[in-house]
Design a protein around this motif. Structure first.
Motif, short mmCIF file in Angstrom:
data_model
loop_
_atom_site.label_atom_id
_atom_site.label_comp_id
_atom_site.label_asym_id
_atom_site.label_seq_id
_atom_site.Cartn_x
_atom_site.Cartn_y
_atom_site.Cartn_z
N LYS A 188 0.85 -1.19 0.00
CA LYS A 188 0.00 0.00 0.00
C LYS A 188 0.88 1.24 0.00
O LYS A 188 0.59 2.24 -0.65
CB LYS A 188 -0.93 -0.01 1.22
CG LYS A 188 -2.11 0.92 1.07
CD LYS A 188 -3.17 0.64 2.13
CE LYS A 188 -4.45 1.43 1.86
NZ LYS A 188 -5.51 1.10 2.85
N ALA A 246 -1.02 -4.80 -2.15
CA ALA A 246 -1.36 -3.38 -2.26
C ALA A 246 -2.51 -2.99 -1.34
O ALA A 246 -2.78 -1.80 -1.14
CB ALA A 246 -1.70 -3.03 -3.70
N SER A 247 -3.18 -3.98 -0.76
CA SER A 247 -4.26 -3.70 0.19
C SER A 247 -3.75 -3.55 1.62
O SER A 247 -4.53 -3.23 2.52
CB SER A 247 -5.30 -4.84 0.15
OG SER A 247 -5.90 -4.92 -1.12
N TYR A 248 -2.44 -3.76 1.83
CA TYR A 248 -1.90 -3.80 3.18
C TYR A 248 -0.83 -2.72 3.40
O TYR A 248 0.08 -2.57 2.58
CB TYR A 248 -1.27 -5.17 3.47
CG TYR A 248 -2.23 -6.32 3.42
CD1 TYR A 248 -2.84 -6.80 4.59
CD2 TYR A 248 -2.54 -6.95 2.22
CE1 TYR A 248 -3.73 -7.86 4.55
CE2 TYR A 248 -3.43 -8.02 2.17
CZ TYR A 248 -4.02 -8.47 3.33
OH TYR A 248 -4.89 -9.53 3.30
N THR A 249 -0.94 -1.99 4.51
CA THR A 249 0.17 -1.17 4.97
C THR A 249 1.19 -2.10 5.62
O THR A 249 0.90 -3.28 5.90
CB THR A 249 -0.28 -0.13 6.00
OG1 THR A 249 -0.73 -0.82 7.20
CG2 THR A 249 -1.42 0.73 5.44
#
Length: 420
Positions: A188, A246-249
């Protein structure tokens, strides 16, 4: 008699400096990117200690989300005619990007008055200078990167720390077969993928090659660069890396480890800031990024953090007093004790400070065994190339079959950026 005169003169100068410092007054604005809970608490502790030492200074202390700070805020500050007086920042090209445009104040006098050249190793001194040799940055701490893992999960499955790439793949397969996400990953924010590229390139081609690449001297379309992605693809195609990163920090991905869903994570030691302190000793450990080619020299990452004064800062005397405090042995010891960060100062007794933290000695050993130590992709190359490069690395995770197109785009960017 001459010696007595010299002593009296020195004493008088010392008293004058002490008097001027104790009498400092007026405003001071400090903006920090230390937004995660533990670093923020430490930052507050340092500010409070400074306020007690300089009660006449009215200090404004602001914390900005780390990503917002480095992506947006700092450029806004430096474009202003009234910027904050002291800012947190990073060594390497991240600092040079500002000093090359005369956006950072010369703090050579602060270095000299504090005798930092006697306690700061030459490598860190070099990271702190602009192209003309003036000091523009104060480095205070650094940390290692490694592959962190849940040692309780490893023990449960009878796994050992992998030393080679083949062993790493074998461990990943066993973890996946046992129902775990082998490797947590986050995209992300794009910077974690810079770490993956750094280590893979250093293990495949060596750290000197990687240094030349980040300096813009080697094309991204070079076959040796493409070879790096063949190893990365082994992790992607076998689904050993967390899918849809890309959905995760980076904190989200760390939480998967904390929850026991993921077993490994390539990350800096600041992962401990996220991990529950009462569980870390029993669950968290790390190993050196696996060796791919034993004939290749070993490169490691040790990002260095610190502070600088914007060139247009208004409260210069107060800012320099704060910088002197931030670079003191006192604060270095506080950072070591509270955050486990390695101090840049070589007069800090790390063996005593870290006697109850054996993992620190392990991290130091990893760095000691390196043939070359780099900062990090987004600190070793210029900012625009770093942004475009890391965007390309993230794209590779979802489109590994587009590696030729991705590298062609990076090469187009390299030619344009480094020809300027």
């Amino acid at each position: 008699m001459r010696r007595k005169v010299w002593l009296f003169a020195a004493l008088g100068a010392f008293m004058l400096v002490g008097l001027s410092q104790s009498n400092l007054s007026g405003p001071l604005i400090y903006n920090s990117n230390q937004s995660d809970p533990k670093p923020r608490a430490f930052d507050t502790k340092v500010v409070d200690a400074f306020k007690k030492k300089y009660p006449g200074i009215q200090m404004e202390f602001n914390t900005v989300d780390h990503e917002t700070f480095q992506d947006t805020s700092i450029r806004t500050y430096l474009a202003s005619n009234n910027p904050p007086d002291v800012l947190t920042w990073f060594a390497g090209n991240r600092m040079r990007a500002f000093s090359s445009r005369d956006l950072a104040m010369d703090i050579t006098d602060v270095w000299k008055s504090n005798n930092w050249e006697k306690v700061v190793p030459k490598g860190f001194q070099a990271l702190s200078k602009d192209s003309s040799g003036k000091y523009v940055f104060l480095p205070v701490s650094y940390y290692w990167w490694a592959v962190y893992y849940r040692k309780d999960i490893f023990a449960k499955l009878g796994l050992k720390e992998p030393k080679t790439w083949d062993e790493f793949l074998a461990v990943s397969k066993k973890l996946k077969d046992a129902g775990y996400i082998p490797i947590a990953n986050a995209a992300k924010e794009t910077w974690p993928q810079g770490g993956w590229f750094d280590f893979l390139d250093m293990r495949v081609n060596g750290p000197e090659f990687h240094k030349d690449l980040t300096d813009g001297k080697i094309p991204y379309t070079d076959p040796r660069v493409k070879k790096v992605f063949t190893y990365w693809a082994q992790l992607v195609n076998n689904k050993y890396l967390l899918e849809n990163p890309a959905s995760y920090t980076w904190q989200d991905a760390a939480n998967l480890m904390i929850q026991g869903k993921a077993a490994m994570y390539l990350m800096g030691d600041f992962i401990r800031d996220q991990y529950p302190a009462d569980r870390a000793a029993a669950e968290l450990d790390f190993f050196r990024f696996p060796i791919i080619d034993p004939k290749v020299p070993i490169g490691e990452e040790a990002p260095t953090d610190g502070y600088f004064i914007p060139a247009k800062a208004k409260n210069v005397a107060n800012a320099k007093a704060f910088m002197s405090f931030l670079g003191s042995k006192e604060v270095a010891e506080m950072a070591a004790q509270d955050l486990g960060r390695l101090p840049v100062r070589n007069d800090v007794d790390v063996k005593t400070l870290f006697k109850d933290k054996p993992y620190v000695q392990k991290g130091i050993a990893i760095l000691d065994q390196a043939d070359l130590i780099m900062q990090f992709y987004d600190r070793d190359t210029v900012p625009e190339m770093a942004r475009i490069g890391m965007d390309g690395f993230v794209r590779f995770l979802s489109q590994p079959n587009q590696v030729d197109s991705i590298l062609a785009d990076l090469e187009t960017a390299r030619k344009r950026i480094f020809s300027q």
